[in-house]
Design an enzyme around this catalytic site. Structure first.
Site, PDB file in Angstrom:
ATOM      1  NE  ARG A   1      -3.657  -2.352   2.443  1.00 20.17           N
ATOM      2  CZ  ARG A   1      -4.532  -2.662   3.395  1.00 20.17           C
ATOM      3  NH1 ARG A   1      -4.696  -1.832   4.420  1.00 20.17           N
ATOM      4  NH2 ARG A   1      -5.228  -3.774   3.336  1.00 20.17           N
TER       5      ARG A   1
ATOM      6  NE  ARG B   1      -1.345   4.419   9.068  1.00 20.99           N
ATOM      7  CZ  ARG B   1      -2.620   4.096   8.880  1.00 20.99           C
ATOM      8  NH1 ARG B   1      -3.036   3.740   7.703  1.00 20.99           N
ATOM      9  NH2 ARG B   1      -3.476   4.134   9.895  1.00 20.99           N
TER      10      ARG B   1
ATOM     11  CD  GLU C   1      -8.409  -1.239  10.968  1.00 23.30           C
ATOM     12  OE1 GLU C   1      -8.470  -2.014  10.002  1.00 23.30           O
ATOM     13  OE2 GLU C   1      -8.449  -0.003  10.848  1.00 23.30           O
TER      14      GLU C   1
ATOM     15  CB  SER D   1     -11.233  -4.137   8.939  1.00 26.53           C
ATOM     16  OG  SER D   1     -12.405  -3.420   8.624  1.00 26.53           O
TER      17      SER D   1
ATOM     18  NE  ARG E   1      -1.870  -1.851  11.319  1.00 23.09           N
ATOM     19  CZ  ARG E   1      -2.716  -0.847  11.231  1.00 23.09           C
ATOM     20  NH1 ARG E   1      -3.813  -0.832  11.990  1.00 23.09           N
ATOM     21  NH2 ARG E   1      -2.510   0.152  10.403  1.00 23.09           N
TER      22      ARG E   1
END
Length: 433
Positions: free
Chosen positions: A261, A276, A348, A351, A391
């Protein structure tokens, strides 16, 4: 993608859905395009009927020796063909614009999705366990990882630039152990594992809703191809253009892949550590379900991701996203947030979303169930993180840290790491033990 017929017949519902999502749509432009399109279709059909009738006359006139009238009829047919060609060109242009218009409309939130403006209106559903109480000042994972020799940010930056990290020694082993643990758990619960390509074509990114809206966040490679941002893209599109057997549903798929990403819109957010990154490993879950079963499948998918965190004994909470924080393709989403001491907050980690028939309509994924209905219908697609290794690793490092800077390995992961119970300071010249 939304059903154009539904948009045409229920524009007030579209108004309400877009308002709930804190966005808007150009209602007037839609009806202008749609009205012109339908008028063109009617006119082209009329011309085709007239052309067919005139064409039949030509043969009869020739047989009757009425050559002059036959030539006039030929001229009329050519004129009709010319007009139809012009109108078909206009129709093609309008179809293209309508497709672009529809491609940018987000999904309609489910009735069970809380209405709200932004993440501050998300609703907490439940918590599991409590954050650890340390008898010392806990340290962030980016400090622990460097001291233990298992995270190397400098060499990651040297190799690839900002937001890339090298995992070394026990850090690499921990990442691999997490991926194996996640996949083995999903497989034991009826998921089929895949190893898909990480480079996909434009239409594949379009099928799950990454394009056109999020093109700036995607890594573009080769001849109009992209590195996948999540295995959801590849897994969902395995059945693009197909008709599934309704008796086989629900289908449950999983894959562990690198994910890529650009994070173009996240400048300044979570820049420290491995929260991230531009490249990371994630195990993904994807489901194909009958419409009447998809809500239950969302609940079970969320429970599957929660089970992983429970076995790792990591504190977390489950959040129901409100309409203003909902993802583009989703109609309902649960976020699972894990406790991170460095933030003194939940962040988070998973999801899980029900996309309804939104992705299936874009990718043309249908199912057939002759005992229930004639023809075919669109399936419902669901996706969820189960889980990202980076994460999760950060959460383990911070929640399982010891005062001496070592990290206790969660019991459930020890069989995947050769029985290693603790990650400690490396020997001189080595990487994390």
């Amino acid at each position: 993608m939304l059903d154009m017929k539904f948009v045409r017949e229920m524009p007030d519902e579209i108004d309400a859905a877009m308002a709930a999502r804190q966005t808007s749509w150009d209602r007037a432009r839609f009806f202008e395009l749609d009205g012109r399109r339908r008028a063109l279709i009617c006119r082209v059909e009329e011309l085709q009927a007239t052309r067919n009738a005139e064409s039949k006359k030509i043969g009869a006139l020739m047989r009757q020796g009425q050559r002059e009238q036959a030539e006039a009829a030929k001229d009329a047919v050519r004129a009709i063909g010319d007009e139809a060609a012009v109108l078909n060109d206009e129709l093609g242009a309008i179809d293209d614009e309508l497709e672009r218009f529809m491609a940018r409309l987000p999904n309609i939130p489910a009735a069970t999705t809380p209405v709200g403006s932004d993440e501050s209106d998300n609703v907490e559903c439940r918590r599991w366990s409590t954050p650890p109480a340390f008898a010392f000042d806990p340290r962030p994972h980016w400090e622990l990882g460097v001291d233990l020799g298992i995270l190397d940010f400098d060499r990651g930056s040297k190799l690839s630039g900002a937001r890339f990290t090298v995992l070394a020694g026990a850090g690499a082993a921990l990442d691999r152990a997490l991926q194996s643990f996640f996949l083995n758990t999903h497989i034991a619960h009826g998921f089929t594992e895949f190893i898909p390509p990480v480079i996909v074509n434009r239409e594949i990114m379009y099928g799950t809703g990454q394009l056109p809206k999020f093109e700036e966040d995607a890594y573009h490679v080769g001849d109009d191809q992209f590195l996948i941002p999540t295995a959801e893209v590849a897994l969902t599109n395995l059945h693009a253009g197909e008709v599934l057997d309704g008796a086989s549903l629900p289908l449950r798929y999983t894959a562990g892949t690198p994910c890529f990403r650009e994070e173009a819109g996240s400048a300044g957010r979570d820049t420290r550590g491995i929260i991230r990154q531009h490249e990371f490993t994630k195990v993904e879950m994807v489901k194909f379900a009958r419409p009447e079963e998809s809500d239950d499948e969302l609940e079970s998918m969320t429970a599957e991701a929660e089970l992983l965190l429970q076995q790792l004994e990591l504190p977390y909470r489950v959040i129901s996203l409100c309409t203003g924080d909902l993802g583009f393709s989703a109609r309902q989403t649960y976020d699972i947030e894990v406790w991170l001491p460095s933030y003194n907050a939940y962040k988070e980690i998973s999801s899980c979303s029900n996309c309804g028939d939104f992705q299936a309509r874009r990718a043309s994924i249908r199912y057939r169930d002759p005992e229930r209905f004639k023809g075919t219908r669109f399936v419902h697609t669901l996706n969820g993180s189960g889980l990202p290794t980076g994460r999760t690793m950060a959460a383990i490092m911070e929640n399982y840290q010891n005062e001496d800077g070592s990290i206790t390995v969660p019991e459930v992961l020890r069989p995947y790491m050769g029985g290693l119970e603790r990650i400690e300071q490396p020997a001189a010249g080595g990487a994390g033990a």
